[in-house]
Write an enzyme that holds these catalytic residues in place. Structure first.
Site, mmCIF file in Angstrom:
data_model
loop_
_atom_site.group_PDB
_atom_site.id
_atom_site.type_symbol
_atom_site.label_atom_id
_atom_site.label_comp_id
_atom_site.label_asym_id
_atom_site.label_seq_id
_atom_site.Cartn_x
_atom_site.Cartn_y
_atom_site.Cartn_z
ATOM 1 N N GLY A 68 0.816 -1.219 0.000
ATOM 2 C CA GLY A 68 0.000 0.000 0.000
ATOM 3 C C GLY A 68 0.847 1.265 0.000
ATOM 4 O O GLY A 68 2.082 1.224 -0.126
ATOM 5 N N TYR B 157 -14.927 0.972 11.502
ATOM 6 C CA TYR B 157 -13.478 1.096 11.285
ATOM 7 C C TYR B 157 -12.796 1.636 12.546
ATOM 8 O O TYR B 157 -11.751 1.138 12.985
ATOM 9 C CB TYR B 157 -13.278 2.056 10.105
ATOM 10 C CG TYR B 157 -11.859 2.447 9.785
ATOM 11 C CD1 TYR B 157 -11.041 1.604 9.034
ATOM 12 C CD2 TYR B 157 -11.347 3.680 10.190
ATOM 13 C CE1 TYR B 157 -9.735 1.987 8.715
ATOM 14 C CE2 TYR B 157 -10.050 4.066 9.869
ATOM 15 C CZ TYR B 157 -9.251 3.214 9.136
ATOM 16 O OH TYR B 157 -7.971 3.593 8.820
ATOM 17 N N LYS C 31 -9.925 -0.068 15.023
ATOM 18 C CA LYS C 31 -8.600 0.551 15.188
ATOM 19 C C LYS C 31 -8.304 0.777 16.667
ATOM 20 O O LYS C 31 -7.199 0.525 17.142
ATOM 21 C CB LYS C 31 -8.548 1.893 14.448
ATOM 22 C CG LYS C 31 -8.380 1.760 12.951
ATOM 23 C CD LYS C 31 -6.954 1.385 12.601
ATOM 24 C CE LYS C 31 -6.704 1.360 11.114
ATOM 25 N NZ LYS C 31 -5.455 0.710 10.755
ATOM 26 N N PRO D 278 -0.910 8.290 12.205
ATOM 27 C CA PRO D 278 -0.559 9.279 11.171
ATOM 28 C C PRO D 278 -1.712 10.254 10.933
ATOM 29 O O PRO D 278 -2.882 9.907 11.115
ATOM 30 C CB PRO D 278 -0.341 8.438 9.909
ATOM 31 C CG PRO D 278 -0.446 7.005 10.333
ATOM 32 C CD PRO D 278 -1.206 6.975 11.621
ATOM 33 N N VAL E 223 -2.176 10.996 4.912
ATOM 34 C CA VAL E 223 -0.945 10.614 4.205
ATOM 35 C C VAL E 223 -1.151 10.777 2.697
ATOM 36 O O VAL E 223 -2.250 10.533 2.192
ATOM 37 C CB VAL E 223 -0.597 9.123 4.475
ATOM 38 C CG1 VAL E 223 0.817 8.810 3.994
ATOM 39 C CG2 VAL E 223 -0.761 8.758 5.936
HETATM 40 P P1 NDP Z 1 -3.542 1.093 1.419
HETATM 41 O O1 NDP Z 1 -5.006 1.042 1.171
HETATM 42 O O2 NDP Z 1 -2.673 1.824 0.457
HETATM 43 O O3 NDP Z 1 -2.991 -0.390 1.582
HETATM 44 C C1 NDP Z 1 -3.670 -1.340 2.348
HETATM 45 C C2 NDP Z 1 -2.772 -2.536 2.464
HETATM 46 O O4 NDP Z 1 -3.422 -3.537 3.279
HETATM 47 C C3 NDP Z 1 -2.453 -3.193 1.129
HETATM 48 O O5 NDP Z 1 -1.119 -3.649 1.152
HETATM 49 C C4 NDP Z 1 -3.426 -4.377 1.095
HETATM 50 O O6 NDP Z 1 -2.966 -5.444 0.281
HETATM 51 C C5 NDP Z 1 -3.419 -4.769 2.568
HETATM 52 N N1 NDP Z 1 -4.600 -5.537 2.980
HETATM 53 C C6 NDP Z 1 -5.886 -5.085 3.022
HETATM 54 N N2 NDP Z 1 -6.702 -6.079 3.437
HETATM 55 C C7 NDP Z 1 -5.914 -7.176 3.668
HETATM 56 C C8 NDP Z 1 -6.169 -8.513 4.104
HETATM 57 N N3 NDP Z 1 -7.402 -8.919 4.399
HETATM 58 N N4 NDP Z 1 -5.119 -9.367 4.202
HETATM 59 C C9 NDP Z 1 -3.864 -8.965 3.892
HETATM 60 N N5 NDP Z 1 -3.550 -7.709 3.492
HETATM 61 C C10 NDP Z 1 -4.577 -6.829 3.371
HETATM 62 O O7 NDP Z 1 -3.343 1.679 2.902
HETATM 63 P P2 NDP Z 1 -2.365 2.823 3.407
HETATM 64 O O8 NDP Z 1 -0.957 2.470 3.056
HETATM 65 O O9 NDP Z 1 -2.941 4.139 3.024
HETATM 66 O O10 NDP Z 1 -2.574 2.701 4.991
HETATM 67 C C11 NDP Z 1 -1.721 1.907 5.803
HETATM 68 C C12 NDP Z 1 -2.205 2.026 7.239
HETATM 69 O O11 NDP Z 1 -2.190 3.397 7.625
HETATM 70 C C13 NDP Z 1 -3.632 1.526 7.459
HETATM 71 O O12 NDP Z 1 -3.668 0.802 8.671
HETATM 72 C C14 NDP Z 1 -4.452 2.800 7.558
HETATM 73 O O13 NDP Z 1 -5.563 2.611 8.391
HETATM 74 C C15 NDP Z 1 -3.448 3.756 8.174
HETATM 75 N N6 NDP Z 1 -3.685 5.172 7.898
HETATM 76 C C16 NDP Z 1 -3.694 5.634 6.598
HETATM 77 C C17 NDP Z 1 -3.914 6.989 6.355
HETATM 78 C C18 NDP Z 1 -3.943 7.544 4.955
HETATM 79 O O14 NDP Z 1 -4.171 8.759 4.811
HETATM 80 N N7 NDP Z 1 -3.710 6.743 3.917
HETATM 81 C C19 NDP Z 1 -4.138 7.947 7.465
HETATM 82 C C20 NDP Z 1 -4.073 7.333 8.767
HETATM 83 C C21 NDP Z 1 -3.862 6.003 8.948
HETATM 84 P P3 NDP Z 1 -3.287 -5.455 -1.333
HETATM 85 O O15 NDP Z 1 -2.435 -4.387 -1.950
HETATM 86 O O16 NDP Z 1 -2.889 -6.810 -1.777
HETATM 87 O O17 NDP Z 1 -4.758 -5.175 -1.459
#
Ligand code: NDP
Length: 318
Positions: free
Chosen positions: A14, A139, A143, A166, A169
């Site tokens: 991600g 959600y 968390k 965070p 992001v």
């Molecule tokens: P993304 O949506 O970019 O990525 C999510 C990731 O989780 C991907 O790698 C996905 O894999 C994986 N994933 C989702 N479901 C499953 C599952 N059932 N089993 C295994 N892997 C899974 O998220 P971000 O990088 O944006 O966020 C990362 C963290 O930061 C999260 O916990 C989010 O809550 C937190 N966060 C994000 C913010 C933001 O602004 N983006 C702000 C605050 C917190 P795949 O690619 O294969 O689908």
């Protein structure tokens, strides 16, 4: 010889996971083996699949980013899925970390899980001080469970499980889908499309007045790596830019315009809702640890994100 650290990163494909991979690759990681996981490596909602991941890699450390994430409308209509899938993911990762003797887990909370009715700026001590916003309570409670479980694992078993919070992001590898993206990748995609169509107007939803704090994913990655190596509290820590770095949505739109060198006009569609006016978070705790940490200037971070999007248009999440 010191024991080698094996670090698995759940959610490694991600936005945040990819940024950590970029920093680890650029800065080196002597004595550490990093493994970046995606859902292709196993569904973390499933205990057996999670167990297989832990057996295969035998991690000593875990950065836990994986989550079912989504925009407002997806959250509104799938509260039970957001609650149960995230509870399962978090429970499986923490339980297997405990069962296999992982030395440290750093999990990711989110500022949007904080109480709905609260005074600003928010800080780490306020996480459980009231119910979250009704739109995303599934959600949010899943968390918050991470922080509750971290304390319970520590008090009952002495585990070093902690979490980071965070602010918003953005960066390379973000989700640029027009329906489900966050504000910065959404505006980049929209202006890219407008320029492609030869439009001389850039339409932005809402008045442009709300204030937000944004952290560049590569800065967040450096801070998460610092937490993994140095932070020893169970209580969470905000990983967030300074309060003075808060920007209006209008300023965000202007930076996006500058990054594309777009010469047309920005039009704010004030018939569309603005959301909360501000959600300021305090990074005092982080600043006490790292007073000199330099965040990437916002204009440079937006430009780098836009350039990444243009260069990777064919493979980006659209
Ligand atoms: P993304 O949506 O970019 O990525 C999510 C990731 O989780 C991907 O790698 C996905 O894999 C994986 N994933 C989702 N479901 C499953 C599952 N059932 N089993 C295994 N892997 C899974 O998220 P971000 O990088 O944006 O966020 C990362 C963290 O930061 C999260 O916990 C989010 O809550 C937190 N966060 C994000 C913010 C933001 O602004 N983006 C702000 C605050 C917190 P795949 O690619 O294969 O689908």
């Amino acid at each position: 010889m010191p024991e080698k650290k094996v670090i698995i990163v759940t959610g490694g494909s991600g936005l945040v996971g990819k940024a950590i991979e970029t920093i680890v690759t650029a800065e080196g990681s002597e004595g550490e083996k990093w493994i970046f996981l995606s859902s292709q490596d196993g569904d973390l909602c499933d205990y057996k699949a999670t167990e297989a991941i832990f057996k295969k890699h035998e991690p000593t450390h875990v950065i836990h980013l994986a989550a079912m994430v989504g925009g407002l409308f997806h959250n509104l209509s799938h509260k039970l899925d957001f609650l149960l899938n995230n509870l399962r993911i978090n429970d499986n990762v923490l339980q297997l970390s405990f069962e296999t003797g992982v030395k440290k887990v750093v999990s990711c909370l989110s500022a949007c899980t904080f109480p709905d009715k609260i005074s600003y700026p928010i800080d780490e001590t306020m996480l459980h001080d009231g119910p979250p916003h009704p739109s995303n309570f599934g959600y949010s409670y899943a968390k918050r469970f991470i922080d509750v479980a971290n304390h319970a694992y520590n008090e009952q078993h002495g585990c070093m499980f902690t979490s980071v919070i965070p602010c918003n992001v953005f960066g390379p590898h973000d989700n640029f889908n027009l329906e489900s993206s966050h504000v910065i990748p959404g505006l980049i995609r929209k202006l890219y499309n407008a320029i492609e169509k030869g439009d001389d107007k850039f339409r932005v939803l809402g008045s442009g007045t709300p204030l937000r704090q944004f952290i560049y994913s590569l800065d967040l990655a450096k801070l998460i790596i610092w937490v993994l190596r140095n932070y020893e509290e169970i209580d969470p820590i905000f990983l967030c830019v300074d309060e003075q770095a808060e920007v209006t949505i209008k300023q965000v739109a202007e930076e996006v315009v500058k990054s594309f060198n777009f010469k047309g006009d920005i039009v704010f569609d004030t018939t569309k809702p603005d959301g909360q006016y501000k959600k300021t978070a305090s990074n005092t705790k982080l600043r006490n640890y790292l007073p000199d940490f330099q965040f990437t200037p916002f204009d440079i971070a937006v430009k780098e994100t836009m350039e990444w999007f243009k260069a990777n248009y064919k493979t980006a999440r659209l």
